[in-house]
Design an enzyme around this catalytic site. Structure first.
Site, PDB file in Angstrom:
ATOM      1  N   VAL A  54       0.869  -1.198   0.046  1.00 18.65           N
ATOM      2  CA  VAL A  54      -0.127   0.043   0.046  1.00 18.65           C
ATOM      3  C   VAL A  54       1.012   1.338  -0.005  1.00 18.65           C
ATOM      4  O   VAL A  54       1.668   1.290   0.957  1.00 18.65           O
ATOM      5  CB  VAL A  54      -0.869   0.093   1.221  1.00 18.65           C
ATOM      6  CG1 VAL A  54      -1.691   1.395   1.081  1.00 18.65           C
ATOM      7  CG2 VAL A  54      -1.920  -1.257   1.330  1.00 18.65           C
TER       8      VAL A  54
ATOM      9  N   HIS B 249       3.482   4.013   5.982  1.00 19.01           N
ATOM     10  CA  HIS B 249       2.794   3.582   7.273  1.00 19.01           C
ATOM     11  C   HIS B 249       3.659   2.744   8.283  1.00 19.01           C
ATOM     12  O   HIS B 249       4.648   2.219   7.555  1.00 19.01           O
ATOM     13  CB  HIS B 249       1.454   2.669   7.010  1.00 19.01           C
ATOM     14  CG  HIS B 249       1.669   1.545   6.078  1.00 19.01           C
ATOM     15  ND1 HIS B 249       1.813   1.676   4.836  1.00 19.01           N
ATOM     16  CD2 HIS B 249       1.956   0.319   6.374  1.00 19.01           C
ATOM     17  CE1 HIS B 249       2.082   0.608   3.957  1.00 19.01           C
ATOM     18  NE2 HIS B 249       2.187  -0.181   5.038  1.00 19.01           N
TER      19      HIS B 249
ATOM     20  N   HIS C 233       4.216  -0.116  10.549  1.00 20.71           N
ATOM     21  CA  HIS C 233       3.198  -1.580  11.532  1.00 20.71           C
ATOM     22  C   HIS C 233       3.830  -1.766  12.966  1.00 20.71           C
ATOM     23  O   HIS C 233       5.091  -1.515  12.945  1.00 20.71           O
ATOM     24  CB  HIS C 233       3.792  -2.674  10.712  1.00 20.71           C
ATOM     25  CG  HIS C 233       3.567  -2.971   9.216  1.00 20.71           C
ATOM     26  ND1 HIS C 233       2.473  -3.790   9.034  1.00 20.71           N
ATOM     27  CD2 HIS C 233       4.024  -2.323   8.224  1.00 20.71           C
ATOM     28  CE1 HIS C 233       2.399  -3.699   7.523  1.00 20.71           C
ATOM     29  NE2 HIS C 233       3.240  -3.047   7.021  1.00 20.71           N
TER      30      HIS C 233
HETATM   31  P1  5GP Z   1       2.553  -3.074   3.530  1.00 19.83           P
HETATM   32  O1  5GP Z   1       2.803  -4.241   2.812  1.00 19.83           O
HETATM   33  O2  5GP Z   1       2.329  -2.047   2.213  1.00 19.83           O
HETATM   34  O3  5GP Z   1       3.866  -2.527   4.226  1.00 19.83           O
HETATM   35  O4  5GP Z   1       1.379  -3.082   4.528  1.00 19.83           O
HETATM   36  C1  5GP Z   1       0.019  -3.007   4.032  1.00 19.83           C
HETATM   37  C2  5GP Z   1      -0.753  -3.545   5.139  1.00 19.83           C
HETATM   38  O5  5GP Z   1      -2.119  -3.242   4.938  1.00 19.83           O
HETATM   39  C3  5GP Z   1      -1.108  -5.197   5.081  1.00 19.83           C
HETATM   40  O6  5GP Z   1      -0.200  -5.685   6.280  1.00 19.83           O
HETATM   41  C4  5GP Z   1      -2.316  -5.432   4.929  1.00 19.83           C
HETATM   42  O7  5GP Z   1      -2.997  -6.474   5.726  1.00 19.83           O
HETATM   43  C5  5GP Z   1      -2.886  -4.224   5.228  1.00 19.83           C
HETATM   44  N1  5GP Z   1      -4.099  -3.796   4.774  1.00 19.83           N
HETATM   45  C6  5GP Z   1      -4.289  -3.926   3.237  1.00 19.83           C
HETATM   46  N2  5GP Z   1      -5.606  -3.333   2.881  1.00 19.83           N
HETATM   47  C7  5GP Z   1      -6.332  -3.240   4.200  1.00 19.83           C
HETATM   48  C8  5GP Z   1      -7.683  -2.676   4.531  1.00 19.83           C
HETATM   49  O8  5GP Z   1      -8.475  -2.355   3.500  1.00 19.83           O
HETATM   50  N3  5GP Z   1      -7.755  -2.590   5.671  1.00 19.83           N
HETATM   51  C9  5GP Z   1      -6.642  -2.816   6.761  1.00 19.83           C
HETATM   52  N4  5GP Z   1      -7.349  -2.431   8.063  1.00 19.83           N
HETATM   53  N5  5GP Z   1      -5.738  -3.251   6.512  1.00 19.83           N
HETATM   54  C10 5GP Z   1      -5.482  -3.367   5.119  1.00 19.83           C
END
Ligand code: 5GP
Length: 114
Positions: free
Chosen positions: A96, A100, A102
């Site tokens: 995404v 952000h 985590h």
């Molecule tokens: P990334 O992989 O970009 O570091 O983390 C994106 C995070 O967003 C993932 O852990 C995924 O599970 C979470 N995520 C993706 N779509 C949604 C959503 O619609 N709602 C929520 N609450 N989390 C989401």
């Protein structure tokens, strides 16, 4: 930057389990948790990736990380500990493109990560 699912959550266009909010930061539970506690801390003023951050964003990024640490303390996660992670682009596992942090807790994390 392009709109993302996190922009829609910030604007309340789609639901999320929101656990913290202030003027600059929104935090909500991850839809696909990787630990018993998995919360995403998102700046309301979006940057796509950490690559896009400049010195002008230092205060915002500081607030984001401090919001995660304060949440961990409030929830009693600080003593056992936790992991705070920013994924960047493909090799970092970013999916995404709205910066952000985590916050992962509630189990022992492994190092090095996979
Ligand atoms: P990334 O992989 O970009 O570091 O983390 C994106 C995070 O967003 C993932 O852990 C995924 O599970 C979470 N995520 C993706 N779509 C949604 C959503 O619609 N709602 C929520 N609450 N989390 C989401």
């Amino acid at each position: 930057m392009a709109d993302t699912i996190f922009g829609k959550i910030i604007r309340r266009e789609i639901p999320a389990d929101i656990v913290y909010e202030d003027d600059d930061v929104l935090a909500f539970k991850d839809l696909n948790p990787q630990a018993p506690v998995h919360v995403l801390f998102v700046p309301k003023r979006a940057l796509a990736t950490l690559n896009d951050a400049t010195p002008a964003d230092a205060e915002l990024i500081g607030k984001l990380i401090l919001a995660a640490a304060a949440y961990a303390k409030r929830e009693g996660l600080d003593k056992d500990g936790y992991r705070a992670v920013i994924n960047c682009n493909e090799h970092g596992g970013q999916t995404v493109f709205h910066l952000h942090v985590h916050l992962l807790a509630g189990r022992r994390m492994h190092w090095p990560p996979g």
